[in-house]
Design a protein around this motif. Structure first.
Motif, PDB file in Angstrom:
ATOM      1  N   HIS A  36      -7.291  12.013  -2.038  1.00  0.00           N
ATOM      2  CA  HIS A  36      -5.919  11.834  -1.528  1.00  0.00           C
ATOM      3  C   HIS A  36      -4.922  12.765  -2.190  1.00  0.00           C
ATOM      4  O   HIS A  36      -4.641  12.655  -3.374  1.00  0.00           O
ATOM      5  N   GLU A 135      -3.194   9.126   7.091  1.00  0.00           N
ATOM      6  CA  GLU A 135      -2.716   7.960   6.347  1.00  0.00           C
ATOM      7  C   GLU A 135      -1.674   7.193   7.161  1.00  0.00           C
ATOM      8  O   GLU A 135      -0.482   7.454   7.090  1.00  0.00           O
ATOM      9  N   TRP A 162      -0.188   2.360   6.677  1.00  0.00           N
ATOM     10  CA  TRP A 162       0.513   2.793   5.450  1.00  0.00           C
ATOM     11  C   TRP A 162       1.272   1.548   4.990  1.00  0.00           C
ATOM     12  O   TRP A 162       0.820   0.423   5.237  1.00  0.00           O
ATOM     13  N   HIS A 209      -3.783   0.465   1.136  1.00  0.00           N
ATOM     14  CA  HIS A 209      -2.545   0.088   1.843  1.00  0.00           C
ATOM     15  C   HIS A 209      -2.680  -1.119   2.769  1.00  0.00           C
ATOM     16  O   HIS A 209      -1.666  -1.682   3.178  1.00  0.00           O
ATOM     17  N   HIS A 230      -7.076   5.688  -2.253  1.00  0.00           N
ATOM     18  CA  HIS A 230      -6.180   5.826  -3.423  1.00  0.00           C
ATOM     19  C   HIS A 230      -5.642   4.452  -3.813  1.00  0.00           C
ATOM     20  O   HIS A 230      -4.558   4.070  -3.426  1.00  0.00           O
ATOM     21  N   ASP A 342      -3.550  11.084  -5.410  1.00  0.00           N
ATOM     22  CA  ASP A 342      -2.240  10.901  -4.769  1.00  0.00           C
ATOM     23  C   ASP A 342      -1.224  11.925  -5.277  1.00  0.00           C
ATOM     24  O   ASP A 342      -0.010  11.733  -5.117  1.00  0.00           O
TER      25      ASP A 342
HETATM   26 ZN    ZN Z   1      -0.496   6.178   0.138  1.00  0.00          ZN
END
Ligand code: ZN
Length: 393
Positions: A36, A135, A162, A209, A230, A342
């Motif tokens: 990510h 994402e 998300w 998420h 992530h 991330d």
């Molecule tokens: Zn994210």
């Protein structure tokens, strides 16, 4: 005699490399995958290019990624919920276009990875592999044909939500913090169709998420190993979208993988308290900045840049990242954990990890903790590749 001493010393130094040499060599030899990175979105906001030197501007660029020994980068395609129907899918395609143009103008050092055959070619190539992850389910605009199109353009994972829920799947934020914003939690009938279609296409299902209800509905529906691209562990920091132990156990049983996020707020249970205290301390200044420009995050970013010493003090140590890895390894073993930094999507990371170039320090820290070379290689990338191969057709 003296000569002999120096010879022995020389031989000893040759045969036992220093820790620094050892971790650098291991990191260079290992296949390092990061699932990510938000560079594509940041590059649009900041109007910069991946093949420029962006030190001090972004957390990633081509040269720093090479310096960090990253071999395979999954680039996140992202927009927030303000991109509604008619806008979100178009935005996703625009970001995909930008990745293709980066790869084509750097074809001597980069290549796309979309299929098992491309994965094999990439592993022999020595190039930086680029993969696409989308994402946010809102980018398919409730339309399976748009999911198919994103897949045919090369997208190899979809994070079902998300922070915003979609009509067919609830997010972790909405299931925990904004409870009133959703009618029902979990996957609905269409959501199950999305997961089934992704399994059929060979697209990884990303559960970072998503809310817990959605998570367990996914685990009941999917026929293939899932990924959390992530995410961190709830047991070490009960933050709204960290994974609880039962979820971690479920991912282990599914033969999936959890890729660790480097964001201080997901790693460190003290971070959000310290962060709030920082903005409370500088409230008068923030209010004054907002008089001229009433955008909160811009005012906050001015303060973050103005007080670097205070900001640095709030960052956890890299050892906390390894604590999260340890926790997952203790629960489900070393085959189900990896890295999803991330970078370029986070405003704070461990003190030692400023940008993608610092990635080798993760290997150094894993060695220090006593992980074997074999285990470290799994964490750095082999586990992610196993899940990719289990998904692609
Ligand atoms: Zn994210």
């Amino acid at each position: 005699m003296r000569k002999f001493f120096w010879l022995v010393l020389f031989l000893v130094m040759q045969s036992s490399p220093s820790v620094a040499q050892k971790y650098r060599r291991l990191h260079r030899k290992a296949m390092v995958a990061d699932s990510h990175n938000d560079f594509l979105s940041v590059s649009i906001d900041k109007n910069v290019a991946f093949d420029q030197d962006l030190t001090g501007i972004t957390q990633s660029d081509l040269n720093r990624m090479k310096k960090g020994g990253i071999d395979l980068q999954i680039f996140s395609i992202w927009c927030d919920q303000t991109y509604t129907k008619g806008k979100a899918y178009a935005h996703a395609n625009r970001e995909i276009d930008s990745l293709y143009s980066i790869v084509s103008r750097n074809s001597s050092s980069m290549m796309m990875v979309r299929t098992a055959a491309e994965m094999n070619a990439f592993l022999r190539s020595g190039k930086l592999g680029a993969m696409i992850g989308v994402e946010g389910g809102h980018m398919i605009e409730d339309d399976l044909s748009k999911l198919d199109s994103l897949f045919s353009r090369g997208a190899r994972y979809l994070t079902l939500t998300w922070n915003n829920s979609v009509p067919w799947a609830s997010s972790a934020m909405d299931e925990t913090i904004r409870k009133d914003s959703i009618k029902s939690a979990g996957l609905n009938e269409f959501g199950r169709k999305v997961v089934a279609r992704m399994n059929e296409l060979g697209m990884m299902v990303d559960v970072s998420h998503v809310g817990e209800k959605t998570f367990y509905d996914v685990m009941q529906t999917t026929t293939k190993p899932v990924m959390a691209s992530h995410s961190c562990a709830w047991a070490l920091n009960p933050s709204f979208r960290n994974l609880k132990d039962e979820q971690i156990l479920a991912i282990g049983k599914n033969n999936g993988v959890i890729q660790l996020n480097f964001y201080s707020g997901f790693l460190d249970s003290n971070f959000s308290k310290n962060n709030q205290a920082f903005f409370a301390r500088h409230k008068a200044e923030k209010d004054s900045i907002m008089l001229t420009n009433p955008v909160e995050y811009l005012a906050e970013s001015v303060l973050l840049r103005k007080y670097p010493a205070e900001i640095r003090e709030m960052r956890p140590s890299i050892s906390l990242l390894i604590d999260h890895i340890d926790h997952i390894v203790k629960l489900i073993g070393v085959d189900h954990v990896g890295l999803g930094s991330d970078f370029d999507g986070i405003s704070s990371s461990p003190k030692e990890l400023n940008d993608v170039a610092d990635m080798p320090l993760v290997t150094a820290e894993l060695l220090k903790r006593g992980y074997s070379k074999k285990s470290i290689k799994k964490i750095l990338g082999e586990n992610f590749i196993r899940v990719f191969r289990a998904n692609v057709n």
